[in-house]
Each structure stands twice: as structure tokens, then as C-alpha cells.
Design an enzyme around this catalytic site. Structure first.
Site, short mmCIF file in Angstrom:
data_model
loop_
_atom_site.label_atom_id
_atom_site.label_comp_id
_atom_site.label_asym_id
_atom_site.label_seq_id
_atom_site.Cartn_x
_atom_site.Cartn_y
_atom_site.Cartn_z
N ASN A 7 -7.39 25.56 120.96
CA ASN A 7 -7.61 25.37 122.31
C ASN A 7 -8.67 24.35 122.43
O ASN A 7 -9.77 24.57 122.61
CB ASN A 7 -8.05 26.61 123.11
CG ASN A 7 -8.03 26.57 124.42
OD1 ASN A 7 -7.77 25.49 125.08
ND2 ASN A 7 -8.72 27.62 125.30
N LYS A 9 -9.42 22.88 125.48
CA LYS A 9 -9.86 23.17 126.87
C LYS A 9 -9.91 21.66 127.57
O LYS A 9 -8.94 20.87 127.29
CB LYS A 9 -11.20 23.90 126.81
CG LYS A 9 -11.13 25.01 126.13
CD LYS A 9 -12.48 26.02 126.19
CE LYS A 9 -12.38 27.11 125.35
NZ LYS A 9 -13.49 28.13 125.62
N HIS A 86 -6.40 33.07 130.05
CA HIS A 86 -7.70 32.80 129.55
C HIS A 86 -8.67 33.09 130.38
O HIS A 86 -8.50 33.17 131.67
CB HIS A 86 -7.85 31.14 128.98
CG HIS A 86 -8.99 30.92 128.18
ND1 HIS A 86 -10.15 30.76 128.72
CD2 HIS A 86 -9.10 30.84 126.78
CE1 HIS A 86 -11.14 30.59 127.51
NE2 HIS A 86 -10.30 30.75 126.63
N GLU A 88 -11.19 31.93 131.02
CA GLU A 88 -11.66 30.68 132.15
C GLU A 88 -10.95 30.65 133.20
O GLU A 88 -11.51 30.16 134.49
CB GLU A 88 -11.92 29.40 131.33
CG GLU A 88 -13.27 29.28 130.49
CD GLU A 88 -13.10 28.69 129.11
OE1 GLU A 88 -12.15 27.76 128.94
OE2 GLU A 88 -13.80 28.94 128.34
N GLU A 153 -10.35 37.97 123.26
CA GLU A 153 -11.57 36.94 123.50
C GLU A 153 -12.17 37.50 124.19
O GLU A 153 -12.44 37.58 125.38
CB GLU A 153 -10.98 35.59 124.14
CG GLU A 153 -9.95 34.89 123.39
CD GLU A 153 -10.12 33.05 123.35
OE1 GLU A 153 -10.17 32.65 122.56
OE2 GLU A 153 -10.16 32.87 124.85
N GLY A 159 -17.86 30.53 123.21
CA GLY A 159 -18.83 29.27 123.34
C GLY A 159 -20.33 29.73 123.19
O GLY A 159 -21.28 28.87 123.14
N SER A 191 -16.09 31.81 119.36
CA SER A 191 -17.12 31.29 118.31
C SER A 191 -16.47 31.40 116.93
O SER A 191 -17.35 31.75 115.86
CB SER A 191 -18.60 32.06 118.33
OG SER A 191 -19.04 32.07 119.81
P1 13P Z 1 -15.04 28.80 121.36
O1 13P Z 1 -14.10 28.97 120.14
O2 13P Z 1 -15.67 27.60 121.73
O3 13P Z 1 -16.14 29.87 121.33
O4 13P Z 1 -13.68 29.52 122.69
C1 13P Z 1 -13.11 30.35 122.10
C2 13P Z 1 -11.87 30.12 123.31
O5 13P Z 1 -12.01 30.28 124.36
C3 13P Z 1 -10.43 29.90 122.77
O6 13P Z 1 -9.66 29.99 123.59
#
Ligand code: 13P
Length: 230
Positions: A7, A9, A86, A88, A153, A159, A191
């Protein structure tokens, strides 16, 4: 076979997509690699040897919905997967469980596989069972759930460099499998990097991983793909 879902983002540009394609396209693996770039870069993945996915979509197929992206168009561009719900999107864009379920219905109707994200925040960590039960409640009885993938997640892990222990991941993913009668694959995200991926993929309930930051480091991502080959 394990899933490795990248992903990106809101990152990457045309040049990055070209370099990524060039490096990753030639890698042979038994595993299922799904790359989810931002919408405007999807066209760069024509004839990609792995799978293509999107990070979001509209719950409608088309029409007067300015700024939205149709799942039909995503299908037309080669997407077999779409990430929905997600954290976010839930947190920053206030997406509700109801809207996420509408997106899921449209996607499954079109034969696109939704990757449904669930997970608790740091504050709600002690109540993770209740949070996940609510997030999964509409999906768990649905006849099309076998077409979906569920990604756990934890918001506090995204992150941050912090991950749950392998036994905690196993406990949560087993709970998801139990709640959904093991109808679909379960992924872990948060992560994941070259250092922890093999330990995570060895957890029995983990059918794959959803990778954010580390999927933008092309060398590291390519090593992650190769590391699960051997
Ligand atoms: P990270 O791997 O940067 O922690 O992000 C995870 C994520 O949100 C994947 O959708």
C-alpha cells in the site's frame, strides 16, 4: 502461498512507478504480490506480472459523484483487489462501517476482491475484541465474504515501528477467523519490514501481510518478496 500487499498510500510519482515496475515485474514467486499505487499511477502497471490493487473506491459504479473513483474503472485498469476501510480512511475521512460495507457489496458484485481493514486504536487496545466485532459485524454473515480478504492493522502500529508480539497477532487473527468462520484469508499490517516479515509470516493464522512504508523502499520490498520465496 502468502499475500504480500503493498500500500503506497499517497506516495510515489511516475518515475518511482517506472522504477518499481522494472524491479518487481521480473521477480518470480509462488506468492501473491498485490501492488496498490495511487489511482493516477495504475495505468503504469499494464501487463504487470503480479496483481494490481487500489487503495479505495466509490461505493457507486458510476454517475454524478465528483472526485470519486468508480470500481468499474478500477476493474478496467486491471485491479483485482481494492483496499477498503483503511484506518486512515476511517479516521481522517470519517468513513463509517456502513459506507465500507456498501463499497464491499459493489466490489464483490463486480468480482473484485475487497481487502477489508480492521483494527483498534491505542486507547481502545484493551477492548480490541469489541472493536473488531463491530467492524466485522456486517460482513461476517455475508454470503460473498469468501471473495474478501481481512487485514488486521492495529492503528497504533501503523508507521510507528511498533508491532504486536507474534502471539498477540495470532490471537487476533484467530479471533477474526473464528468470527468469520474462516471464510477468507487474514493478513497482518503495521510496521512490517525486512527484519520482521519472516517471523510474522510464520504465524499459523497469518495468510499474508499488508505493507506501507517498506513497500516504498524498492530494494527492501524486492528482498521481502524473495525472502518469502525461500
Ligand atoms: P506501515 O507498514 O507503514 O506501518 O503501514 C501499514 C499500513 O497502513 C498498510 O496499509
Amino acid at each position: 502461498m502468502k499475500f504480500l500487499v503493498a500500500n503506497w498510500k499517497m506516495n510515489g510519482d511516475v518515475e518511482f512507478a517506472e522504477s518499481f515496475f522494472e524491479k518487481i515485474n521480473s521477480i518470480k514467486t509462488e506468492n501473491q504480490i498485490v501492488v496498490c499505487p495511487p489511482f493516477p499511477l495504475l495505468y503504469k502497471f499494464k501487463n504487470f506480472s503480479h496483481s494490481l490493487g487500489a487503495q479505495n473506491c466509490s461505493d457507486r459504479k458510476n454517475g454524478a459523484f465528483t472526485g470519486e473513483v468508480s470500481p468499474l474503472l478500477l476493474q478496467n485498469l486491471g485491479c483485482k483487489y481494492v483496499i477498503i476501510g483503511h484506518s486512515e480512511r476511517r479516521r481522517i475521512f470519517k468513513e463509517s462501517n456502513e459506507l465500507i460495507f456498501e463499497k464491499y457489496k459493489t466490489l464483490t458484485e463486480l468480482g473484485i476482491n475487497p481487502i477489508i481493514c480492521v483494527g483498534e486504536t491505542e486507547e481502545s487496545r484493551p477492548q480490541w475484541r469489541d472493536i473488531l466485532s463491530i467492524q466485522l459485524s456486517k460482513f461476517k454473515e455475508d454470503a460473498n465474504l469468501s471473495k474478501a480478504i481481512i487485514a488486521y492493522e492495529p492503528v497504533w502500529s501503523i508507521g510507528s515501528g511498533k508491532t504486536p508480539t507474534t502471539s498477540e497477532i495470532h490471537e487476533v487473527l484467530s479471533f477474526i477467523k473464528q468470527t468469520t468462520n474462516s471464510k477468507c484469508p487474514t493478513l497482518y499490517g503495521g510496521s512490517v519490514n525486512i527484519k520482521n516479515i519472516s517471523d510474522i509470516l510464520q504465524i499459523p493464522s497469518v495468510d499474508g501481510v499488508l505493507i506501507g512504508g517498506a513497500s516504498l523502499r524498492i530494494e527492501e520490498f524486492s528482498e521481502m518478496i524473495q525472502c518469502i520465496v525461500c
